[in-house]
Design an enzyme around this catalytic site. Structure first.
Site, mmCIF file in Angstrom:
data_model
loop_
_atom_site.group_PDB
_atom_site.id
_atom_site.type_symbol
_atom_site.label_atom_id
_atom_site.label_comp_id
_atom_site.label_asym_id
_atom_site.label_seq_id
_atom_site.Cartn_x
_atom_site.Cartn_y
_atom_site.Cartn_z
ATOM 1 N N ARG A 61 0.847 -1.197 0.000
ATOM 2 C CA ARG A 61 0.000 0.000 0.000
ATOM 3 C C ARG A 61 0.877 1.240 0.000
ATOM 4 O O ARG A 61 2.030 1.213 0.408
ATOM 5 C CB ARG A 61 -0.905 0.020 1.241
ATOM 6 C CG ARG A 61 -2.069 -0.964 1.155
ATOM 7 C CD ARG A 61 -2.935 -0.886 2.392
ATOM 8 N NE ARG A 61 -2.162 -1.070 3.595
ATOM 9 C CZ ARG A 61 -1.780 -0.096 4.402
ATOM 10 N NH1 ARG A 61 -2.130 1.154 4.187
ATOM 11 N NH2 ARG A 61 -1.047 -0.360 5.466
ATOM 12 N N LYS A 203 -8.314 -2.507 1.544
ATOM 13 C CA LYS A 203 -8.138 -1.590 2.660
ATOM 14 C C LYS A 203 -8.934 -0.287 2.451
ATOM 15 O O LYS A 203 -9.278 0.388 3.424
ATOM 16 C CB LYS A 203 -6.648 -1.310 2.906
ATOM 17 C CG LYS A 203 -5.935 -2.480 3.635
ATOM 18 C CD LYS A 203 -6.575 -2.787 4.959
ATOM 19 C CE LYS A 203 -5.791 -3.541 6.021
ATOM 20 N NZ LYS A 203 -5.235 -4.825 5.818
ATOM 21 N N HIS A 223 -9.423 -4.051 13.220
ATOM 22 C CA HIS A 223 -8.385 -4.656 12.390
ATOM 23 C C HIS A 223 -7.901 -5.908 13.121
ATOM 24 O O HIS A 223 -6.914 -5.864 13.867
ATOM 25 C CB HIS A 223 -7.244 -3.646 12.196
ATOM 26 C CG HIS A 223 -6.211 -4.102 11.222
ATOM 27 N ND1 HIS A 223 -4.876 -3.765 11.326
ATOM 28 C CD2 HIS A 223 -6.307 -4.850 10.102
ATOM 29 C CE1 HIS A 223 -4.209 -4.298 10.318
ATOM 30 N NE2 HIS A 223 -5.045 -4.953 9.566
ATOM 31 N N SER A 241 0.540 -5.090 10.664
ATOM 32 C CA SER A 241 1.006 -5.963 9.590
ATOM 33 C C SER A 241 2.182 -6.828 10.056
ATOM 34 O O SER A 241 3.114 -6.327 10.681
ATOM 35 C CB SER A 241 1.420 -5.106 8.405
ATOM 36 O OG SER A 241 1.701 -5.930 7.312
ATOM 37 N N LYS A 245 -1.803 -12.088 12.547
ATOM 38 C CA LYS A 245 -3.271 -12.235 12.521
ATOM 39 C C LYS A 245 -3.698 -13.403 11.622
ATOM 40 O O LYS A 245 -4.448 -14.276 12.040
ATOM 41 C CB LYS A 245 -3.944 -10.947 11.997
ATOM 42 C CG LYS A 245 -3.834 -9.758 12.901
ATOM 43 C CD LYS A 245 -4.587 -8.556 12.353
ATOM 44 C CE LYS A 245 -4.095 -8.047 11.014
ATOM 45 N NZ LYS A 245 -2.693 -7.625 10.979
ATOM 46 N N THR A 246 -3.197 -13.385 10.385
ATOM 47 C CA THR A 246 -3.604 -14.414 9.425
ATOM 48 C C THR A 246 -3.042 -15.780 9.832
ATOM 49 O O THR A 246 -3.761 -16.779 9.875
ATOM 50 C CB THR A 246 -3.129 -14.026 8.010
ATOM 51 O OG1 THR A 246 -3.723 -12.776 7.675
ATOM 52 C CG2 THR A 246 -3.538 -15.060 6.985
ATOM 53 N N ASP A 260 -8.808 -10.653 8.879
ATOM 54 C CA ASP A 260 -8.264 -9.281 8.925
ATOM 55 C C ASP A 260 -9.208 -8.187 9.418
ATOM 56 O O ASP A 260 -8.749 -7.217 9.989
ATOM 57 C CB ASP A 260 -7.754 -8.915 7.526
ATOM 58 C CG ASP A 260 -6.742 -7.781 7.534
ATOM 59 O OD1 ASP A 260 -5.811 -7.828 8.357
ATOM 60 O OD2 ASP A 260 -6.894 -6.842 6.737
ATOM 61 N N ARG A 325 2.213 -12.152 -1.483
ATOM 62 C CA ARG A 325 0.871 -12.398 -0.928
ATOM 63 C C ARG A 325 0.094 -13.388 -1.765
ATOM 64 O O ARG A 325 0.336 -13.545 -2.962
ATOM 65 C CB ARG A 325 0.062 -11.093 -0.932
ATOM 66 C CG ARG A 325 0.564 -10.030 0.011
ATOM 67 C CD ARG A 325 -0.059 -10.186 1.368
ATOM 68 N NE ARG A 325 0.389 -9.129 2.260
ATOM 69 C CZ ARG A 325 -0.151 -8.910 3.455
ATOM 70 N NH1 ARG A 325 -1.134 -9.646 3.906
ATOM 71 N NH2 ARG A 325 0.322 -7.940 4.213
HETATM 72 P P1 ATP Z 1 -1.232 -8.213 7.587
HETATM 73 O O1 ATP Z 1 -2.048 -7.230 8.381
HETATM 74 O O2 ATP Z 1 -0.183 -7.541 6.760
HETATM 75 O O3 ATP Z 1 -2.069 -9.177 6.803
HETATM 76 P P2 ATP Z 1 -0.790 -10.278 9.633
HETATM 77 O O4 ATP Z 1 -0.944 -9.772 11.024
HETATM 78 O O5 ATP Z 1 -1.907 -11.086 9.075
HETATM 79 O O6 ATP Z 1 -0.355 -9.076 8.659
HETATM 80 P P3 ATP Z 1 0.756 -12.603 9.070
HETATM 81 O O7 ATP Z 1 0.451 -12.629 7.619
HETATM 82 O O8 ATP Z 1 0.077 -13.625 9.921
HETATM 83 O O9 ATP Z 1 0.525 -11.152 9.655
HETATM 84 O O10 ATP Z 1 2.336 -12.677 9.208
HETATM 85 C C1 ATP Z 1 3.070 -13.238 10.256
HETATM 86 C C2 ATP Z 1 4.371 -13.752 9.637
HETATM 87 O O11 ATP Z 1 5.328 -14.039 10.645
HETATM 88 C C3 ATP Z 1 4.133 -15.031 8.868
HETATM 89 O O12 ATP Z 1 4.940 -14.985 7.715
HETATM 90 C C4 ATP Z 1 4.617 -16.106 9.860
HETATM 91 O O13 ATP Z 1 5.081 -17.252 9.207
HETATM 92 C C5 ATP Z 1 5.754 -15.390 10.551
HETATM 93 N N1 ATP Z 1 6.055 -15.847 11.945
HETATM 94 C C6 ATP Z 1 7.245 -16.276 12.371
HETATM 95 N N2 ATP Z 1 7.223 -16.563 13.686
HETATM 96 C C7 ATP Z 1 5.982 -16.323 14.127
HETATM 97 C C8 ATP Z 1 5.340 -16.425 15.391
HETATM 98 N N3 ATP Z 1 5.981 -16.847 16.483
HETATM 99 N N4 ATP Z 1 4.033 -16.089 15.462
HETATM 100 C C9 ATP Z 1 3.380 -15.632 14.370
HETATM 101 N N5 ATP Z 1 3.941 -15.500 13.149
HETATM 102 C C10 ATP Z 1 5.234 -15.852 13.011
HETATM 103 MN MN MN Z 2 -3.153 -10.796 7.385
#
Ligand code: ATP
Ligand code: MN
Length: 534
Positions: A61, A203, A223, A241, A245-246, A260, A325
């Site tokens: 973004r 978004k 969020h 980010s 979360k995901t 999300d 992504r």
């Molecule tokens: P966005 O808002 O950008 O979608 P998000 O909060 O959904 O971000 P994720 O896509 O879940 O974030 O990214 C977390 C990343 O960190 C993943 O690539 C995951 O494999 C990695 N990771 C490594 N260690 C951990 C951990 N202990 N807990 C969570 N994620 C981890």
């Molecule tokens: Mn996510």
């Protein structure tokens, strides 16, 4: 049984000045859209049949190029700041006519009707008009998909006009540069120009919901991701980010509600979207099986590279961007809940990726601490390896989502605080970042440990264990947790040099305190008392 006839909705399109003589591809199913993408050269298939595209100049973004039209609806309601930048109606009109002219000169466009908000009481219909077939596929994957029956009487509430190929003249458009996302609440219209990053579409819709739902429906928009356990308990996971979360909401033991964006009403929580938008960097089948297996026909993968001479994705290759992504419909996750609605949460997790290795891997927060952390919205950004920057950067983003929140953060925080107290929700803070030292010295907490800590919290296994109070940040740290070595639960004892830990904790406390200065006057004593102690 009669099959409803889907007709191209020309009336509204004409209203925007769009010609409809040329080819309009309306409401194409994903397999047909993929064929168009391949024909148009927008992407290629990988060995598992997913469509792989590049999003062009923008692979993320561009928050500095996001504008909200300042008009009678928004002037006093929007919290104008670096993310919510005002733009004049005159420029909106100019950009709109540039976009319609642009779309009109194309030999074909892609139109799709979809909606957001899984709770029918809050449903919002959206019509997406795309230059590219792949961005139309993104809308299919990410938003909710109306049935043929629902399409018969479909009236769009909002329109999105998306023209990634158009370069704006910044001076004439009143924008910073050649790309912009412009939101008009009066016209119920979102304009996307000059950027092919698909995430802008989702978004932008999130942003309008964050304006409309709290103001008009008394719904807290969030969020966060959400899932539901076998006993019917809902958990939500806030975080900026990259905090998890995901990743963490995709839990084989629980039903996925969404990854999300959610709303919290007086009697439920519901997903805004109909899909997931997961990171692919370093994706491994054994660590994140649900996401890995979602990469199949219909999924849209962005900015990854193949192993040379093959059609196999090299998930470790971040040379286009670290922000690789994939989008796919929620149904690609085997245990996704349908419809994506769940009861009021019993547990809230604040996810933070603390690259300084200071915050405990899991801790329990009092309501006052929860509000302090929610308003602070802390995480740390670790620079992409390619830039050669080795220092992490602290980031504070109110309500874990400042770039998407058009109202003052206090509005969302007040709603959340009330709900936490009224419903007696347990709030946990989970550091998915570093342990044993800061970035480059310690290491990232193992995903399997983070999952075990969250499972323990959800199953009540942390309800009757001993807790210790963190000396600086005040949260309660469990002394033991099933499936996790006790030694990692107190961050100070994971550092080879505990005095270095204390020093780093002091720095982080200073950053929290100075960030919070701007909120100091507007919040209660209880919240202020939750500030770190030096
Ligand atoms: P966005 O808002 O950008 O979608 P998000 O909060 O959904 O971000 P994720 O896509 O879940 O974030 O990214 C977390 C990343 O960190 C993943 O690539 C995951 O494999 C990695 N990771 C490594 N260690 C951990 C951990 N202990 N807990 C969570 N994620 C981890
Ligand atoms: Mn996510």
């Amino acid at each position: 049984m009669s099959v409803p006839v889907i007709t191209i909705p020309t009336d509204k399109l004409v209203q925007f000045g769009l010609h409809i003589a040329d080819t309009i591809h309306y409401q194409l199913p994903p397999d047909e859209l993929v064929r168009h993408c391949l024909r148009r050269g927008e992407g290629v298939l990988n060995d598992t049949g997913a469509l792989v595209i590049r999003t062009g100049e923008f692979t993320g973004r561009s928050p500095k190029d996001r504008y909200i039209v300042k008009d009678e609806i928004t002037a006093d309601a929007v919290h104008w700041n670096d993310f919510n930048q005002p733009i004049d109606q005159i420029y909106f009109d100019k950009i709109l006519s540039r976009i319609t002219a642009w779309l009109n000169h194309l030999p074909e466009i892609f139109v799709r009707d979809c909606y957001v908000c899984a709770d029918p009481r809050h449903r919002l219909n959206i019509r997406v008009i795309n230059e590219n077939a792949s961005t139309n596929l993104f809308a299919y994957n990410m938003f909710l998909r109306p049935t043929d029956k629902q399409l018969e009487h479909f009236q769009p509430d909002w329109h999105i006009l998306s023209a990634p190929g158009l370069r704006l003249d910044a001076a004439q458009s009143g924008t910073r540069q050649h790309n912009a996302v412009v939101i008009s609440f009066r016209h119920r219209l979102i304009l996307l120009a000059g950027t092919g990053y698909t995430g802008e579409t989702k978004k932008a819709i999130f942003t309008i919901l964050n304006f409309l739902l709290p103001r008009e429906k008394n719904v807290l928009s969030m969020h966060c991701s959400a899932n539901k356990g076998p006993k019917g308990d809902t958990a939500i996971f806030f975080g900026l980010s990259g905090t998890g979360k995901t990743t963490l909401s995709a839990d084989p033991g629980r039903r996925l509600i969404g990854d999300d964006e959610h709303g919290w009403t007086s009697d439920n929580i519901f997903n805004f979207e109909g899909g997931c938008y997961a990171k692919c960097i370093n994706l491994q089948e054994d660590k994140e099986p649900e996401i890995y297996h979602a990469i199949r026909p219909g999924a849209l993968v962005e900015n990854v590279k193949f192993f040379q001479g093959t059609d196999q994705i090299n998930f470790e290759d971040g040379s286009i961007t670290e922000n690789t992504r994939v989008s796919y419909p929620l149904t690609y996750i085997s245990n996704a809940l349908e419809p994506s609605v769940g009861p009021i949460p019993k547990n809230i997790f604040f996810l933070t990726c603390d690259a300084y290795g200071v915050l405990p891997p899991i801790s329990r927060l009092t309501p006052g601490q929860a509000m302090y952390q929610f308003i602070s919205g802390y995480t740390a950004k670790v620079a992409g390896t390619e830039t050669g920057i080795t220092e992490p950067k602290p980031t504070f983003s109110a309500c874990f989502g400042a770039p998407f929140l058009p109202l003052h953060p206090g509005r969302y925080a007040e709603l959340l605080g009330k709900k936490i107290k009224e419903q007696g929700v347990k709030v946990w803070m989970v550091n998915t970042g570093w342990s044993g030292g800061p970035y480059l010295k310690g290491s990232r907490i193992r995903l399997s440990y983070t999952r075990a800590m969250i499972t323990a919290a959800l199953e009540g296994a942390l309800d009757n264990v001993d807790y210790e109070t963190h000396p600086v940040f005040g949260m309660a740290m469990p002394a033991t947790c099933p499936g996790v070595p006790a030694a990692i639960l107190h961050p100070r004892s994971t550092w080879p040099d505990p005095s270095a830990y204390d020093e780093m904790a002091g720095h982080l406390a200073d950053w929290f305190i100075s960030n919070f200065e701007k909120y100091g006057k507007g919040v209660s004593e209880e919240i202020l008392a939750a500030a770190p102690k030096k």
